[in-house]
Design a protein around this motif. Structure first.
Motif, PDB file in Angstrom:
ATOM      1  N   GLY A  60       0.817  -1.218   0.000  1.00  0.00           N
ATOM      2  CA  GLY A  60       0.000   0.000   0.000  1.00  0.00           C
ATOM      3  C   GLY A  60       0.846   1.261   0.000  1.00  0.00           C
ATOM      4  N   GLY A 111       4.403  -0.333   0.187  1.00  0.00           N
ATOM      5  CA  GLY A 111       4.631  -1.226  -0.945  1.00  0.00           C
ATOM      6  C   GLY A 111       5.304  -0.567  -2.144  1.00  0.00           C
ATOM      7  N   TYR A 112       5.889   0.601  -1.952  1.00  0.00           N
ATOM      8  CA  TYR A 112       6.499   1.289  -3.099  1.00  0.00           C
ATOM      9  C   TYR A 112       8.017   1.375  -2.918  1.00  0.00           C
ATOM     10  CZ  TYR A 112       1.774   1.988  -4.580  1.00  0.00           C
ATOM     11  OH  TYR A 112       0.484   1.743  -4.989  1.00  0.00           O
ATOM     12  N   LYS A 126       2.416  -8.275  -9.055  1.00  0.00           N
ATOM     13  CA  LYS A 126       3.643  -7.926  -8.337  1.00  0.00           C
ATOM     14  C   LYS A 126       3.782  -8.741  -7.046  1.00  0.00           C
ATOM     15  CE  LYS A 126       6.238  -4.000  -6.580  1.00  0.00           C
ATOM     16  NZ  LYS A 126       6.277  -2.567  -6.312  1.00  0.00           N
ATOM     17  N   GLY A 138      -5.712  -5.594  -2.341  1.00  0.00           N
ATOM     18  CA  GLY A 138      -6.091  -4.333  -1.705  1.00  0.00           C
ATOM     19  C   GLY A 138      -6.613  -4.475  -0.276  1.00  0.00           C
ATOM     20  N   ASP A 191      -5.687  -1.864   2.303  1.00  0.00           N
ATOM     21  CA  ASP A 191      -6.480  -0.617   2.200  1.00  0.00           C
ATOM     22  C   ASP A 191      -7.792  -0.753   2.963  1.00  0.00           C
ATOM     23  OD1 ASP A 191      -4.788   0.987   0.431  1.00  0.00           O
ATOM     24  OD2 ASP A 191      -5.246  -0.507  -1.086  1.00  0.00           O
ATOM     25  N   LYS A 216     -10.586   1.786   2.085  1.00  0.00           N
ATOM     26  CA  LYS A 216     -11.426   1.204   1.037  1.00  0.00           C
ATOM     27  C   LYS A 216     -12.483   0.351   1.721  1.00  0.00           C
ATOM     28  CE  LYS A 216      -9.849  -1.739  -2.327  1.00  0.00           C
ATOM     29  NZ  LYS A 216      -8.832  -2.285  -3.247  1.00  0.00           N
TER      30      LYS A 216
HETATM   31  N1  UDP Z   1       0.504  -1.477  -4.435  1.00  0.00           N
HETATM   32  C1  UDP Z   1       1.738  -1.452  -3.797  1.00  0.00           C
HETATM   33  N2  UDP Z   1       2.855  -1.336  -4.556  1.00  0.00           N
HETATM   34  C2  UDP Z   1       2.825  -1.268  -5.905  1.00  0.00           C
HETATM   35  C3  UDP Z   1       1.566  -1.324  -6.561  1.00  0.00           C
HETATM   36  C4  UDP Z   1       0.415  -1.439  -5.783  1.00  0.00           C
HETATM   37  O1  UDP Z   1       1.807  -1.518  -2.567  1.00  0.00           O
HETATM   38  O2  UDP Z   1       3.889  -1.159  -6.532  1.00  0.00           O
HETATM   39  C5  UDP Z   1      -0.700  -1.615  -3.595  1.00  0.00           C
HETATM   40  C6  UDP Z   1      -1.737  -0.522  -3.810  1.00  0.00           C
HETATM   41  O3  UDP Z   1      -1.379   0.637  -3.068  1.00  0.00           O
HETATM   42  C7  UDP Z   1      -2.973  -1.220  -3.284  1.00  0.00           C
HETATM   43  C8  UDP Z   1      -2.733  -2.689  -3.656  1.00  0.00           C
HETATM   44  O4  UDP Z   1      -1.353  -2.787  -3.956  1.00  0.00           O
HETATM   45  O5  UDP Z   1      -2.998  -1.124  -1.868  1.00  0.00           O
HETATM   46  C9  UDP Z   1      -3.494  -3.168  -4.886  1.00  0.00           C
HETATM   47  O6  UDP Z   1      -4.780  -2.759  -4.807  1.00  0.00           O
HETATM   48  P1  UDP Z   1      -5.887  -3.261  -5.838  1.00  0.00           P
HETATM   49  O7  UDP Z   1      -7.136  -2.523  -5.516  1.00  0.00           O
HETATM   50  O8  UDP Z   1      -5.367  -3.252  -7.221  1.00  0.00           O
HETATM   51  O9  UDP Z   1      -5.999  -4.773  -5.349  1.00  0.00           O
HETATM   52  P2  UDP Z   1      -7.007  -5.880  -5.738  1.00  0.00           P
HETATM   53  O10 UDP Z   1      -8.077  -5.279  -6.595  1.00  0.00           O
HETATM   54  O11 UDP Z   1      -6.133  -6.850  -6.474  1.00  0.00           O
HETATM   55  O12 UDP Z   1      -7.457  -6.396  -4.411  1.00  0.00           O
END
Ligand code: UDP
Length: 274
Positions: free
Chosen positions: A133, A160-161, A190, A212, A215, A221
């Motif tokens: 995140g 996560g960045y 990833k 996610g 989040d 979220k």
């Molecule tokens: N994210 C991250 N690093 C990255 C790319 C994405 O930490 O390089 C996190 C992003 O902030 C989010 C999660 O990965 O918290 C992906 O969320 P998404 O809604 O795409 O997840 P899903 O729909 O697969 O549950």
């Protein structure tokens, strides 16, 4: 392990939920080539409990239609194949499994498994590490998870960045924190690639790709209401709340077409053999 039987869209293997659940076997199906284990949420939680008690590192993935369609990207299938448990996340995967003649008992969403592991961790005082995140999300998710489950121990958190150059150091940092459970929310694919490469190096007993979910835990979220999840319309909720996701949502009809084509091809090749 010998394939148990051939089924439309792939093969099914019988495999033990190694090594701590002696006598518990699961069927590992293949949906468009991607592994999906036929287990219930309860069985998945029992398996996690056994792995935490037993030591070693195991990682869990939760393939949904979007991830399954990413199977041809470099490293993705190997990362999914390397998982100790691959759960049917999404009503689309449950539907596909049934259509292909390799049914799974139920949908096991990463978010539900995370909640169940937090509840288990509360009783067993598991150590949790939150990874993923935007900056601040993992720390807030950890704080709120502990407020809701006071018995858990927060081993650490990290956003996560990070760059590829920082991955080894991050894995060392996690190892030093000695978590039982590592929640990895880096988005697909990833997080699956990261788990395949680094889960073992972190020394976490169980690492789980959660998308996610951090989040959601952090309160950034909302999950769709239970009734909408029950009727399989979760995708509609996300589309309305976040119309910019429409391109991602195209994965669902593409997945349906791919499954029906695999089923047809399988039937035709079956007829050809008789
Ligand atoms: N994210 C991250 N690093 C990255 C790319 C994405 O930490 O390089 C996190 C992003 O902030 C989010 C999660 O990965 O918290 C992906 O969320 P998404 O809604 O795409 O997840 P899903 O729909 O697969 O549950």
């Amino acid at each position: 392990m010998q394939p148990m039987r051939r089924a439309a869209g792939g093969r099914t293997d019988v495999r033990p939920l190694r090594p701590f659940c002696t006598g518990v076997f699961s069927l590992r199906h293949r949906i468009l080539g991607v592994p999906v284990d036929a287990v219930t949420l309860t069985q998945a939680v029992e398996t996690v409990a056994g792995w935490v008690r037993g030591g070693g590192t195991h990682y869990i993935v939760t393939p949904n239609p979007e991830i399954i369609l990413m199977r041809d990207r470099p490293g993705v299938l190997a990362a999914l194949d390397g998982a100790d448990l691959a759960l049917a996340d999404g009503i689309g995967v449950v539907w596909a499994a049934r259509r292909l003649g390799t049914p799974v008992p139920e949908r096991v969403a990463g978010a539900d498994l995370t909640e169940a592991i937090l509840a288990l961790g509360e009783r067993e005082h598991f150590r949790f590490y939150f990874l993923g995140g935007q900056p601040g999300v993992a720390a807030e998710a950890a704080r709120r998870a502990q407020a809701a489950h006071p018995g858990i121990v927060i081993a650490g958190s990290h956003h996560g960045y990070f760059s590829a150059a920082d991955e080894a150091e991050l894995a060392n940092e996690i190892r030093a924190a000695n978590p039982d459970i590592l929640l990895v929310g880096l988005g697909a694919p990833k997080q699956e690639l990261w788990l395949h490469r680094w889960a073992g190096a972190t020394g976490a007993r169980v690492a789980l790709g959660v998308g996610g979910v951090l989040d959601v835990l952090a309160g950034r979220k909302l999950r769709p209401p239970v009734w909408l999840r029950r009727i399989g319309l979760e995708w509609l909720y996300y589309l309305i709340r976040q119309p910019s996701r429409w391109r991602r949502q195209l994965a669902l009809p593409r997945f349906v077409f791919a499954v029906l084509a695999a089923r047809r091809a399988r039937r035709q090749s079956g007829r050809g053999q008789t």
